[in-house]
Design a protein around this motif. Structure first.
Motif, PDB file in Angstrom:
ATOM      1  N   GLY A 104     -49.671 -12.654  56.877  1.00  0.00           N
ATOM      2  CA  GLY A 104     -51.087 -13.827  56.636  1.00  0.00           C
ATOM      3  C   GLY A 104     -51.564 -14.548  57.773  1.00  0.00           C
ATOM      4  O   GLY A 104     -51.992 -15.191  58.510  1.00  0.00           O
ATOM      5  N   TYR A 105     -50.197 -14.989  58.813  1.00  0.00           N
ATOM      6  CA  TYR A 105     -50.377 -15.355  59.450  1.00  0.00           C
ATOM      7  C   TYR A 105     -50.014 -14.925  61.416  1.00  0.00           C
ATOM      8  O   TYR A 105     -50.110 -15.051  62.309  1.00  0.00           O
ATOM      9  N   ALA A 106     -50.536 -13.673  61.328  1.00  0.00           N
ATOM     10  CA  ALA A 106     -50.176 -12.926  62.336  1.00  0.00           C
ATOM     11  C   ALA A 106     -51.044 -13.084  63.621  1.00  0.00           C
ATOM     12  O   ALA A 106     -52.135 -13.462  64.018  1.00  0.00           O
ATOM     13  N   MET A 107     -50.291 -13.667  64.669  1.00  0.00           N
ATOM     14  CA  MET A 107     -51.439 -14.818  65.319  1.00  0.00           C
ATOM     15  C   MET A 107     -51.032 -13.918  67.091  1.00  0.00           C
ATOM     16  O   MET A 107     -50.157 -13.013  67.173  1.00  0.00           O
ATOM     17  N   HIS A 108     -52.124 -14.095  67.991  1.00  0.00           N
ATOM     18  CA  HIS A 108     -51.796 -13.878  69.066  1.00  0.00           C
ATOM     19  C   HIS A 108     -51.253 -14.575  70.493  1.00  0.00           C
ATOM     20  O   HIS A 108     -51.501 -16.073  70.013  1.00  0.00           O
ATOM     21  N   ASN A 162     -55.577  -9.273  67.254  1.00  0.00           N
ATOM     22  CA  ASN A 162     -54.903  -8.273  66.630  1.00  0.00           C
ATOM     23  C   ASN A 162     -55.378  -7.091  65.994  1.00  0.00           C
ATOM     24  O   ASN A 162     -54.951  -6.113  65.632  1.00  0.00           O
ATOM     25  N   LEU A 163     -56.635  -7.017  65.427  1.00  0.00           N
ATOM     26  CA  LEU A 163     -57.734  -6.000  65.143  1.00  0.00           C
ATOM     27  C   LEU A 163     -58.099  -5.317  65.792  1.00  0.00           C
ATOM     28  O   LEU A 163     -57.618  -4.001  65.752  1.00  0.00           O
ATOM     29  N   LEU A 164     -57.880  -6.113  66.840  1.00  0.00           N
ATOM     30  CA  LEU A 164     -59.121  -4.946  68.196  1.00  0.00           C
ATOM     31  C   LEU A 164     -57.356  -4.157  68.927  1.00  0.00           C
ATOM     32  O   LEU A 164     -57.553  -3.255  69.650  1.00  0.00           O
ATOM     33  N   ALA A 180     -51.306  -2.329  62.322  1.00  0.00           N
ATOM     34  CA  ALA A 180     -50.806  -2.478  60.750  1.00  0.00           C
ATOM     35  C   ALA A 180     -50.888  -2.978  59.909  1.00  0.00           C
ATOM     36  O   ALA A 180     -52.197  -3.289  58.927  1.00  0.00           O
ATOM     37  N   SER A 181     -50.339  -4.377  60.220  1.00  0.00           N
ATOM     38  CA  SER A 181     -50.256  -5.196  59.141  1.00  0.00           C
ATOM     39  C   SER A 181     -51.593  -6.611  59.766  1.00  0.00           C
ATOM     40  O   SER A 181     -51.409  -6.730  58.705  1.00  0.00           O
ATOM     41  N   GLU A 182     -52.124  -6.229  60.771  1.00  0.00           N
ATOM     42  CA  GLU A 182     -53.355  -7.026  60.494  1.00  0.00           C
ATOM     43  C   GLU A 182     -54.786  -6.429  60.056  1.00  0.00           C
ATOM     44  O   GLU A 182     -55.406  -6.922  58.919  1.00  0.00           O
ATOM     45  N   TRP A 183     -54.696  -5.209  60.088  1.00  0.00           N
ATOM     46  CA  TRP A 183     -55.724  -4.100  58.948  1.00  0.00           C
ATOM     47  C   TRP A 183     -55.014  -4.144  57.649  1.00  0.00           C
ATOM     48  O   TRP A 183     -56.227  -4.405  56.745  1.00  0.00           O
ATOM     49  N   ALA A 184     -53.875  -4.824  57.199  1.00  0.00           N
ATOM     50  CA  ALA A 184     -53.914  -4.447  55.871  1.00  0.00           C
ATOM     51  C   ALA A 184     -54.598  -5.883  55.223  1.00  0.00           C
ATOM     52  O   ALA A 184     -54.386  -5.251  53.684  1.00  0.00           O
ATOM     53  N   LEU A 185     -54.617  -6.886  55.735  1.00  0.00           N
ATOM     54  CA  LEU A 185     -55.595  -7.740  55.191  1.00  0.00           C
ATOM     55  C   LEU A 185     -56.843  -7.326  54.800  1.00  0.00           C
ATOM     56  O   LEU A 185     -57.540  -7.646  54.039  1.00  0.00           O
TER      57      LEU A 185
END
Length: 688
Positions: free
Chosen positions: A288-292, A371-373, A377-382
């Motif tokens: 949930g907090y995947a950051m760049h 992260n989406l760009l 995978a972990s970010e797209w799961a959101l």
């Protein structure tokens, strides 16, 4: 269950108290003051829940001197706390664990045949069926969660923790989650990995808005430090990436940062590529907090561009591009019950629970554009969506128009969503320091550019979520509320707190009403903050009829049946058995989403425990002298009407683990849990 509950704050083993067993390592906060001598009205004034006296626990007896046994117990407890491991060590352990016999190859598990894996000896998983069967944990009680979908086919086969309930000797053909959509296409993911994805609509919109051009060097406001970015020094741009706290005054829109001069159009036909960025999130469970680590900067819009630039223009580079807000699909939020996007706990299984209990609108957890760009995978799961979510949106967070516009184009192309929400209110330091979230509240020209670029790129409705302002006492949304609709947004949600305030004090609904009255009729305004009963909902709607709806956030975490209460206009004195049934539904939904193998079971347990760290704050209606419960009330230590209700009221992580064991079986040896958010902190705002 023996019916006894551990005292809050105790460090206990829910089963045997042996050193190698499960233990909660986070002590609970100190309980509220004893309310025995205060009247219910006085307790409410002090934000202490007025629990009926017959349910109150007696204050604990503390010895005046420390006994030798206490020292031994403390030493034993401290020895159970695990040492923190480095990311490299955790990665090494995961690789070694994958080679163990317990990690059976998924293809072998599905078919039950060793030769079914196309990778053969090169497979990173084990193919030893006999060793797997010998070491596999015992099956859990109940039926396989996939029996009710996909015609009873389980995608985990022999690895399923309910394999004994499968129809053909525990081995079935591979099934799939037909009820979930928005999975990232592998070919698209590879293009994102290689930075070869094309964004024609976003590029055309940025060019139309004058936002395409070479990167500039950003100058720090305080010490004139030059940031190491590519491109020549052009213009006199102020620092867009400096510490937000150095901004002198952000209360007035007239005191904007000076904009750079427009770039030469011939100098830059292409927008710079999105750079690879390293994620701060090392644990895929806590995505949930995947950051760049490093966001891209961008040239700024020309001042001469009008706010109403999004006219009905057809761009030569893309004939399908439509930028006029009137041409967009409309989405009506009026009178709908909106479940807010909630970090960590607002996952797909939780949203399914809220849909069952009456929620009308759901939104995915906040996902970072960078992260989406990158195709993470972990970010797209959101962004995953269940078929029961009939009105569903996704929330994204970005600092610059190019990253946001490319992200919304990618989402519209690859996902099925009804709206896209841009988070401009996230208070987390790691987000704000990159110029995203609440940092945009200090840069209204950048806010405008982001909304214009996003709304001009896609036909999907664009909404935004903001706070009242950045600094406490310096509200500013009322100065831009009239323009937000002209920028292209369909709706705006106002959280009645500033970024500096976080979650301390109550939300300022008076200011939300003020902004709502200033908003044009074409812009839907939603309020957010402290909605915890149907009376709160009714009051806000009656005090400001122009308000479209109220967004429910923490209230849904503590009691998700709030949606039922609002629709049925009643205070639900829900029993402990009914609450346990809700947890059972969550577990079933979680196993269907994360998997019914050992990894899926423990992932479901982890998120269940995160949720239990909020639900323990609920006080049953029948135990209160004054109803309804206020969201800021601190519950004293009390007994429930039965053993299960007493257990659910505990703020001890050890008791949360016990509840999880009732639903998902015994935890693995050495299991520990520490809640990600300090949801028990009432006086300090620790929750992001």
């Amino acid at each position: 269950m023996d019916g006894s509950a551990a005292e809050p704050g105790m460090l206990v083993d829910p089963q045997t108290s042996k050193p190698d067993e499960a233990v909660a390592v986070v002590p609970a906060p100190a309980p509220a003051p004893a309310p025995a001598q205060l009247s219910p009205e006085e307790l409410v004034a002090k934000a202490i829940a007025p629990v009926k006296k017959e349910f109150l626990r007696p204050p604990p007896i503390r010895p005046s001197t420390t006994q030798p046994d206490d020292d031994v117990s403390e030493a034993k407890s401290s020895s159970l706390i695990k040492e923190k491991k480095s990311k490299r060590q955790l990665k090494r352990e995961r690789r070694q664990e994958m080679k163990s016999a317990l990690h059976l190859c998924p293809e072998v598990a599905k078919s039950g045949e060793v030769g079914s894996c196309c990778y053969g000896e090169k497979c990173r998983f084990s193919h030893d069926l006999e060793a797997f069967k010998a070491q596999k944990p015992a099956d859990l009680e109940g039926n396989c969660p996939f029996l009710e979908i996909d015609e009873g086919l389980c995608p985990y086969g022999l690895a399923c923790r309910f394999a004994g309930t499968h129809k053909v000797n525990g081995v079935v053909a591979a099934g799939s989650l037909r009820n979930e959509v928005n999975s990232l296409n592998k070919d698209v993911q590879k293009l994102l990995w290689k930075n070869k994805m094309k964004f024609p609509k976003a590029d055309a919109t940025l060019k139309l808005l004058g936002l395409s051009g070479k990167m500039k060097i950003l100058v720090d406001n305080e010490d004139n430090h030059v940031a190491p970015v590519n491109g020549p020094v052009e213009g006199n741009g102020k620092d867009e990436a400096a510490e937000i706290g150095s901004v002198n005054d952000v209360n007035c829109c007239s005191e904007l940062l000076e904009e750079d001069k427009p770039e030469d159009a011939d100098a830059a036909e292409e927008i710079r590529p999105v750079k690879k960025a390293k994620s701060y999130c090392s644990d895929e469970i806590n995505n949930g907090y995947a950051m760049h680590e490093k966001e891209d900067s961008n040239s700024k819009p020309d001042k001469s561009i009008s706010i109403a630039i999004a006219d009905n223009v057809t761009v030569e580079t893309d004939k399908s591009l439509k930028v006029h807000p009137c041409e967009k699909k409309l989405i009506d939020f009026r009178e709908k019950l909106y479940l807010a996007p909630l970090t960590t706990v607002g996952n797909l299984p939780f949203r399914r629970v809220c849909k069952v209990l009456g929620a009308d609108v759901t939104c995915g957890e906040m996902a970072m554009c960078t992260n989406l760009l990158q195709g993470q995978a972990s970010e797209w799961a959101l962004l995953r969506r269940h078929s029961s979510e009939d009105l569903f949106g996704v929330q994204i967070c970005g600092a610059y128009p190019d990253t946001v516009s490319r992200t919304v184009e990618l989402i519209e192309q690859e996902c099925s969503v009804d709206f896209i929400d841009i988070n401009m209110g996230c208070p987390i330091d790691i987000v704000v320091n990159k110029g995203a979230g609440s940092a945009l509240l200090t840069k209204p020209m950048r806010m405008r550019s982001v909304v214009q670029a996003a709304s001009g790129t896609v036909d999907t409705p664009i909404t935004i979520k903001v706070r009242t302002g950045y600094f406490e006492g310096r509200n500013r949304i009322d100065t831009v509320i009239e323009d937000i609709g002209n920028w292209g947004a369909t709706a705006v949600t106002i959280h009645g707190r500033s970024r500096q305030q976080r979650y301390s004090k109550l939300a300022d609904w008076g200011y939300i009403y003020q902004c709502t009255q200033k908003a044009p009729d074409s812009l839907q305004v939603l309020g957010n903050g402290d909605v915890f009963s149907y009376l709160d909902w009714n009051k806000h709607k009656s005090d400001c009829p122009k308000l479209s709806a109220c967004m429910v956030a923490r209230g849904a975490l503590i009691k998700p049946w709030i949606f039922t209460e609002i629709k049925e206009q009643r205070h639900w004195d829900i029993s402990s058995a009914e609450r346990l049934d809700i947890f059972k539904d969550y577990v079933r939904f979680g196993l269907q989403h994360w998997g019914s193998d050992s990894k899926g079971v423990e992932t479901t347990r982890h998120f269940l425990l995160e949720w239990l760290s909020y639900t323990c704050r609920y006080i049953p209606v029948g135990l209160l002298d004054v109803i309804p419960q206020g969201i800021n009330w601190r519950p004293p230590s009390y007994y429930g009407r039965d053993d299960l209700e007493t257990l659910m009221a505990s703020d001890s992580a050890a008791d949360w683990i016990r509840i999880s064991e009732m639903l998902l079986g015994k935890v693995p040896a050495g299991f520990t849990f520490s809640p990600k958010h300090k949801s028990n902190a009432y006086d300090r705002a620790e929750n992001g």
